[in-house]
Design a protein around this motif. Sequence first.
Motif, PDB file in Angstrom:
ATOM      1  N   ASP A  65       0.825  -1.202   0.000  1.00 13.79           N
ATOM      2  CA  ASP A  65       0.000   0.000   0.000  1.00 13.79           C
ATOM      3  C   ASP A  65       0.867   1.262   0.000  1.00 13.79           C
ATOM      4  OD1 ASP A  65      -2.652  -1.341   0.302  1.00 13.79           O
ATOM      5  OD2 ASP A  65      -1.800  -1.971   2.210  1.00 13.79           O
ATOM      6  N   HIS A  66       1.875   1.280   0.860  1.00  9.97           N
ATOM      7  CA  HIS A  66       2.776   2.433   0.944  1.00  9.97           C
ATOM      8  C   HIS A  66       3.506   2.657  -0.377  1.00  9.97           C
ATOM      9  CE1 HIS A  66       6.771   4.234   1.620  1.00  9.97           C
ATOM     10  NE2 HIS A  66       6.144   4.992   2.511  1.00  9.97           N
ATOM     11  N   ASP A  67       4.056   1.590  -0.949  1.00  7.96           N
ATOM     12  CA  ASP A  67       4.842   1.731  -2.172  1.00  7.96           C
ATOM     13  C   ASP A  67       3.947   2.091  -3.364  1.00  7.96           C
ATOM     14  OD1 ASP A  67       6.979   1.152  -0.590  1.00  7.96           O
ATOM     15  OD2 ASP A  67       7.263  -0.894  -1.318  1.00  7.96           O
ATOM     16  N   PHE A  68       2.744   1.531  -3.402  1.00 10.77           N
ATOM     17  CA  PHE A  68       1.792   1.902  -4.452  1.00 10.77           C
ATOM     18  C   PHE A  68       1.444   3.389  -4.357  1.00 10.77           C
ATOM     19  CE2 PHE A  68      -2.696   2.926  -5.187  1.00 10.77           C
ATOM     20  CZ  PHE A  68      -2.788   2.708  -6.549  1.00 10.77           C
TER      21      PHE A  68
ATOM     22  N   PRO B  94       4.767 -11.632  -6.223  1.00  9.80           N
ATOM     23  CA  PRO B  94       3.679 -11.226  -7.128  1.00  9.80           C
ATOM     24  C   PRO B  94       3.533  -9.714  -7.297  1.00  9.80           C
ATOM     25  CG  PRO B  94       2.946 -12.983  -5.684  1.00  9.80           C
ATOM     26  CD  PRO B  94       4.287 -12.560  -5.178  1.00  9.80           C
ATOM     27  N   PHE B  95       3.589  -8.959  -6.201  1.00  8.27           N
ATOM     28  CA  PHE B  95       3.429  -7.508  -6.305  1.00  8.27           C
ATOM     29  C   PHE B  95       4.650  -6.872  -6.966  1.00  8.27           C
ATOM     30  CE2 PHE B  95       3.664  -3.138  -4.582  1.00  8.27           C
ATOM     31  CZ  PHE B  95       2.444  -2.656  -5.033  1.00  8.27           C
TER      32      PHE B  95
ATOM     33  N   HIS C 269      -2.282   6.284 -18.941  1.00  4.77           N
ATOM     34  CA  HIS C 269      -3.454   5.783 -18.220  1.00  4.77           C
ATOM     35  C   HIS C 269      -3.431   4.259 -18.094  1.00  4.77           C
ATOM     36  CE1 HIS C 269      -5.276   9.534 -17.544  1.00  4.77           C
ATOM     37  NE2 HIS C 269      -6.519   9.265 -17.890  1.00  4.77           N
ATOM     38  N   GLN C 270      -2.967   3.577 -19.145  1.00  5.70           N
ATOM     39  CA  GLN C 270      -2.938   2.116 -19.079  1.00  5.70           C
ATOM     40  C   GLN C 270      -1.987   1.647 -17.985  1.00  5.70           C
ATOM     41  OE1 GLN C 270      -4.931  -0.198 -20.747  1.00  5.70           O
ATOM     42  NE2 GLN C 270      -4.018  -1.457 -19.146  1.00  5.70           N
ATOM     43  N   SER C 271      -0.875   2.341 -17.824  1.00  2.00           N
ATOM     44  CA  SER C 271       0.049   1.958 -16.761  1.00  2.00           C
ATOM     45  C   SER C 271      -0.573   2.217 -15.390  1.00  2.00           C
ATOM     46  CB  SER C 271       1.381   2.700 -16.898  1.00  2.00           C
ATOM     47  OG  SER C 271       1.223   4.085 -16.703  1.00  2.00           O
ATOM     48  N   ALA C 272      -1.403   3.265 -15.277  1.00  2.00           N
ATOM     49  CA  ALA C 272      -2.109   3.527 -14.020  1.00  2.00           C
ATOM     50  C   ALA C 272      -3.113   2.418 -13.734  1.00  2.00           C
ATOM     51  CB  ALA C 272      -2.810   4.875 -14.077  1.00  2.00           C
ATOM     52  N   VAL C 273      -3.793   1.954 -14.778  1.00  2.00           N
ATOM     53  CA  VAL C 273      -4.743   0.846 -14.627  1.00  2.00           C
ATOM     54  C   VAL C 273      -4.009  -0.404 -14.138  1.00  2.00           C
ATOM     55  CG1 VAL C 273      -6.219  -0.766 -15.917  1.00  2.00           C
ATOM     56  CG2 VAL C 273      -6.445   1.710 -16.262  1.00  2.00           C
ATOM     57  N   ASP C 274      -2.870  -0.695 -14.749  1.00  2.00           N
ATOM     58  CA  ASP C 274      -2.091  -1.875 -14.348  1.00  2.00           C
ATOM     59  C   ASP C 274      -1.635  -1.763 -12.891  1.00  2.00           C
ATOM     60  OD1 ASP C 274      -2.378  -2.768 -16.944  1.00  2.00           O
ATOM     61  OD2 ASP C 274      -0.378  -2.124 -17.581  1.00  2.00           O
ATOM     62  N   MET C 275      -1.205  -0.557 -12.501  1.00  2.00           N
ATOM     63  CA  MET C 275      -0.747  -0.352 -11.135  1.00  2.00           C
ATOM     64  C   MET C 275      -1.909  -0.485 -10.150  1.00  2.00           C
ATOM     65  SD  MET C 275       1.594   2.798  -9.583  1.00  2.00           S
ATOM     66  CE  MET C 275       1.784   3.416 -11.234  1.00  2.00           C
TER      67      MET C 275
ATOM     68  N   ALA D  68      -2.738  -4.044  -9.545  1.00  2.00           N
ATOM     69  CA  ALA D  68      -1.764  -4.672  -8.636  1.00  2.00           C
ATOM     70  C   ALA D  68      -2.085  -4.331  -7.182  1.00  2.00           C
ATOM     71  CB  ALA D  68      -0.351  -4.214  -8.995  1.00  2.00           C
ATOM     72  N   GLU D  69      -2.461  -3.077  -6.932  1.00  2.00           N
ATOM     73  CA  GLU D  69      -2.821  -2.669  -5.574  1.00  2.00           C
ATOM     74  C   GLU D  69      -4.091  -3.371  -5.105  1.00  2.00           C
ATOM     75  OE1 GLU D  69      -3.706  -0.719  -1.936  1.00  2.00           O
ATOM     76  OE2 GLU D  69      -1.841  -1.196  -2.983  1.00  2.00           O
TER      77      GLU D  69
END
Length: 275
Positions: A88-91, A158-159, A193-199, A202-203
């Motif tokens: 959570d912190h790193d995200f 995994p994260f 935006h796609q990279s934000a969706v992927d991130m 993951a969160e």
Amino acid sequence: MKISAYFLAALCSGALLLSSCNRDQAADTTTTDTAAADTMAAGMDHSAMDHSAMGHAATDAANPSPLLVAMNDMMAKMEAVKMKGNADHDFANHMLQHHKGAVAMADLELRDGKDATMRRMAEKIKADQLKEISELQAAAERLDRAPANYKPQDPSDPFASKMKALMTSMMQNMPAPATDPDLNFNQLMTVHHQSAVDMAQAELAHGTDTRLKEMTQKMLTQQQKEIQQFKAWYAKKAPAKAVSAAYTCPMNCEGSASTKPGDCPKCGMALVKKS
């Protein structure tokens, strides 16, 4: 031990000659060395993600796209985030830099863009992400002492593996620079935006903080919607914008298309009119 004046003069003369001979070579390598140093520094803080070998999207050194420069700057700052081992912190800290990059790109579109739809989207993205930046900063501070729950230095975690994959994907999917600022914004922000969706995914899969995950779900829904809007605009506008680029480089250099005569920003050859 005494050194003769003659020896000192000869030594200074040789040093000056060597400096003169190496000056051009040093000028050529300064940019590369600086970039390598920056990447090395990022790798030390972010070694768990092993991004140092990835590099950033290439820019045309003679005429770099301001939007691409902003995107590269954002990626460098994301790479420099120090991983603490709490998802959570790193995200929150990564998404914070990601949002700041979006705001910088939106500002460039509002400065240079002409298309009404892209400008409206830039205004909305800026407003939304400025609000979320404040929320992410608060979450990052709140989670600063959260216990570790993943292994950032383990490539099989995994994260950690998902975070590395999304950075790699963002770099590899960079579009070719366009001369039209609206088209450039559309294409780069789609990748952004796609990279934000992927991130965000993951969160949602690996994070444990309820409040942060609720905010993340809202981000995910909004940015998926905006990706579709960007793609719909591109499908309608890109062909017309491509036709308007009546001049191109005879060597077919990437990013050389232009609506008026001039020289290729890459090779310097005079642009020729399309037949």
